[in-house]
Design a protein around this motif. Sequence first.
Motif, PDB file in Angstrom:
ATOM      1  N   MET B   1       0.906  -1.660   0.022  1.00 20.45           N
ATOM      2  CA  MET B   1       0.021   0.216   0.081  1.00 20.45           C
ATOM      3  C   MET B   1       1.005   1.297  -0.070  1.00 20.45           C
ATOM      4  O   MET B   1       1.346   1.105   0.532  1.00 20.45           O
ATOM      5  CB  MET B   1      -0.611   0.270   1.208  1.00 20.45           C
ATOM      6  CG  MET B   1      -2.014  -0.709   1.106  1.00 20.45           C
ATOM      7  SD  MET B   1      -3.695  -0.795   0.101  1.00 20.45           S
ATOM      8  CE  MET B   1      -3.504  -2.320  -0.881  1.00 20.45           C
ATOM      9  N   LYS B   2       0.638   2.467  -0.382  1.00 21.70           N
ATOM     10  CA  LYS B   2       0.814   3.463  -1.339  1.00 21.70           C
ATOM     11  C   LYS B   2       1.283   4.230   0.374  1.00 21.70           C
ATOM     12  O   LYS B   2       1.205   5.662   1.118  1.00 21.70           O
ATOM     13  CB  LYS B   2       1.149   3.986  -2.074  1.00 21.70           C
ATOM     14  CG  LYS B   2       2.347   4.059  -3.031  1.00 21.70           C
ATOM     15  CD  LYS B   2       3.535   4.148  -2.154  1.00 21.70           C
ATOM     16  CE  LYS B   2       4.553   4.371  -2.957  1.00 21.70           C
ATOM     17  NZ  LYS B   2       4.779   4.981  -4.201  1.00 21.70           N
ATOM     18  N   TYR B   3      -0.701   4.428   0.895  1.00 24.90           N
ATOM     19  CA  TYR B   3      -1.036   5.892   1.459  1.00 24.90           C
ATOM     20  C   TYR B   3      -0.641   6.639   1.066  1.00 24.90           C
ATOM     21  O   TYR B   3      -0.260   7.558   2.316  1.00 24.90           O
ATOM     22  CB  TYR B   3      -1.299   5.774   2.863  1.00 24.90           C
ATOM     23  CG  TYR B   3      -1.503   3.662   3.394  1.00 24.90           C
ATOM     24  CD1 TYR B   3      -3.087   3.372   3.029  1.00 24.90           C
ATOM     25  CD2 TYR B   3      -1.344   3.026   3.457  1.00 24.90           C
ATOM     26  CE1 TYR B   3      -3.701   2.497   3.809  1.00 24.90           C
ATOM     27  CE2 TYR B   3      -1.718   1.615   4.472  1.00 24.90           C
ATOM     28  CZ  TYR B   3      -2.306   1.238   4.097  1.00 24.90           C
ATOM     29  OH  TYR B   3      -3.069  -0.187   4.162  1.00 24.90           O
ATOM     30  N   ARG B   4      -0.598   7.456  -0.069  1.00 25.66           N
ATOM     31  CA  ARG B   4      -0.647   8.756  -0.075  1.00 25.66           C
ATOM     32  C   ARG B   4      -0.561   9.899   0.340  1.00 25.66           C
ATOM     33  O   ARG B   4      -1.904   9.570   0.778  1.00 25.66           O
ATOM     34  CB  ARG B   4       0.470   9.587  -1.837  1.00 25.66           C
ATOM     35  CG  ARG B   4       1.698   9.611  -2.020  1.00 25.66           C
ATOM     36  CD  ARG B   4       1.701   9.653  -3.641  1.00 25.66           C
ATOM     37  NE  ARG B   4       0.804   7.876  -4.206  1.00 25.66           N
ATOM     38  CZ  ARG B   4       0.884   7.749  -5.177  1.00 25.66           C
ATOM     39  NH1 ARG B   4       1.548   8.435  -5.689  1.00 25.66           N
ATOM     40  NH2 ARG B   4      -0.053   6.600  -5.484  1.00 25.66           N
ATOM     41  N   SER B  73      -9.174   1.583   7.077  1.00 24.73           N
ATOM     42  CA  SER B  73      -9.086   1.390   5.940  1.00 24.73           C
ATOM     43  C   SER B  73      -7.112   1.392   5.963  1.00 24.73           C
ATOM     44  O   SER B  73      -6.828   2.120   4.299  1.00 24.73           O
ATOM     45  CB  SER B  73      -9.826   2.606   4.837  1.00 24.73           C
ATOM     46  OG  SER B  73      -9.908   3.621   5.225  1.00 24.73           O
ATOM     47  N   VAL B  74      -6.654   2.029   6.773  1.00 30.44           N
ATOM     48  CA  VAL B  74      -5.401   1.806   6.621  1.00 30.44           C
ATOM     49  C   VAL B  74      -4.399   0.967   7.580  1.00 30.44           C
ATOM     50  O   VAL B  74      -5.040   1.020   8.810  1.00 30.44           O
ATOM     51  CB  VAL B  74      -4.664   3.580   6.842  1.00 30.44           C
ATOM     52  CG1 VAL B  74      -3.389   3.817   7.505  1.00 30.44           C
ATOM     53  CG2 VAL B  74      -5.189   4.312   5.672  1.00 30.44           C
ATOM     54  N   GLU B  75      -3.981   0.153   7.252  1.00 27.16           N
ATOM     55  CA  GLU B  75      -3.007  -0.762   7.661  1.00 27.16           C
ATOM     56  C   GLU B  75      -2.906   0.067   9.503  1.00 27.16           C
ATOM     57  O   GLU B  75      -2.060   1.331   9.470  1.00 27.16           O
ATOM     58  CB  GLU B  75      -2.212  -1.507   7.578  1.00 27.16           C
ATOM     59  CG  GLU B  75      -2.030  -2.369   6.563  1.00 27.16           C
ATOM     60  CD  GLU B  75      -1.095  -3.268   5.715  1.00 27.16           C
ATOM     61  OE1 GLU B  75      -0.686  -3.577   6.357  1.00 27.16           O
ATOM     62  OE2 GLU B  75      -0.903  -2.316   4.534  1.00 27.16           O
ATOM     63  N   HIS B  78       1.103   1.123   9.763  1.00 28.36           N
ATOM     64  CA  HIS B  78       1.348   2.129   8.712  1.00 28.36           C
ATOM     65  C   HIS B  78       1.649   3.690   9.927  1.00 28.36           C
ATOM     66  O   HIS B  78       1.959   4.199   9.939  1.00 28.36           O
ATOM     67  CB  HIS B  78      -0.149   2.264   7.408  1.00 28.36           C
ATOM     68  CG  HIS B  78       0.690   3.539   7.184  1.00 28.36           C
ATOM     69  ND1 HIS B  78       1.725   3.825   5.743  1.00 28.36           N
ATOM     70  CD2 HIS B  78       0.058   4.520   6.710  1.00 28.36           C
ATOM     71  CE1 HIS B  78       1.826   4.664   5.489  1.00 28.36           C
ATOM     72  NE2 HIS B  78       0.890   5.572   5.777  1.00 28.36           N
TER      73      HIS B  78
END
Lengths: 124, 124
Positions: B1-4, B73-75, B78
């Motif tokens: 995942m990028k999670y920009r 919706s985000v690990e 992270h």
Amino acid sequence: MKYRNLPATSPAETEILRLVWQQKRATVQEVCHQLPAARKIAYATVQTLLRRLEKKGYLKHDVEGKAHVFYPSVEQDHVIRRSVGDFLDRLFGGDPRPLMQFLAEDGRLEAKDLDELRKLIDNP
Amino acid sequence: MKYRNLPATSPAETEILRLVWQQKRATVQEVCHQLPAARKIAYATVQTLLRRLEKKGYLKHDVEGKAHVFYPSVEQDHVIRRSVGDFLDRLFGGDPRPLMQFLAEDGRLEAKDLDELRKLIDNP
DNA sequence: TGACATGTCTTACAATTGTACGATATTGTA
DNA sequence: TACAATATCGTACAATTGTAAGACATGTCA
């Protein structure tokens, strides 16, 4: 020391406060120079942050020539304890173990740091 | 995942986000119940925080009956990495060692936790 | 002694944060 | 089907935060 009613430091304030600790005493200039190059932030801004830290009770200053020389008025350890406690509460419900684990696994620590840590743990 | 471009979570948001992680999925109600008794905070406030977290990209929700069920919706990892990194930067200039040391010496960790930690360190 | 460099002080301002009320929508139930 | 209970949504609002420009003061050196 009791340090009652100390309002918490904001992130930007904390960043600046750390630099004052690092130098024991510092003028606005000196704090500015100590900032990492990547951190672009105006002299006036640093000034404001130092002023706010003083107002909150974390710093005092002497006047030397025309400059103000700031220095801590609260033990670093106290601030750290409080900040870490706060952080732990928010992110881990107060449990320090997941943070420890994260740090140990994260790879940010070198082998020799882990050695140091081992000694720390093993000591009384 | 990028999670920009994920905007950072505020302290209060972080606190709430953690409770959602803890329950995997949760309605506003459920988050409210999960709050420590000492933490007095209105239902509507929790709602706002959840809404903001969703807007920032940290949560999504399904509609179940009339309630919204929020889920990450985000690990988690992270978010933790980022938060810890940030915290470390502000308070210790990015050096994790003083934090480790603080935790190890602080007494917040029990003997058996230190044992665990030792194993963690010794493992590859 | 006057100009320059360097400081500080005052003030500003938009964004974010923490907090929550009141209006409105939905749903299970009597 | 109408009501009570429960939700969400829109909105608000003061405080704090991050950021800084501009005015004014002061020490320094030619």
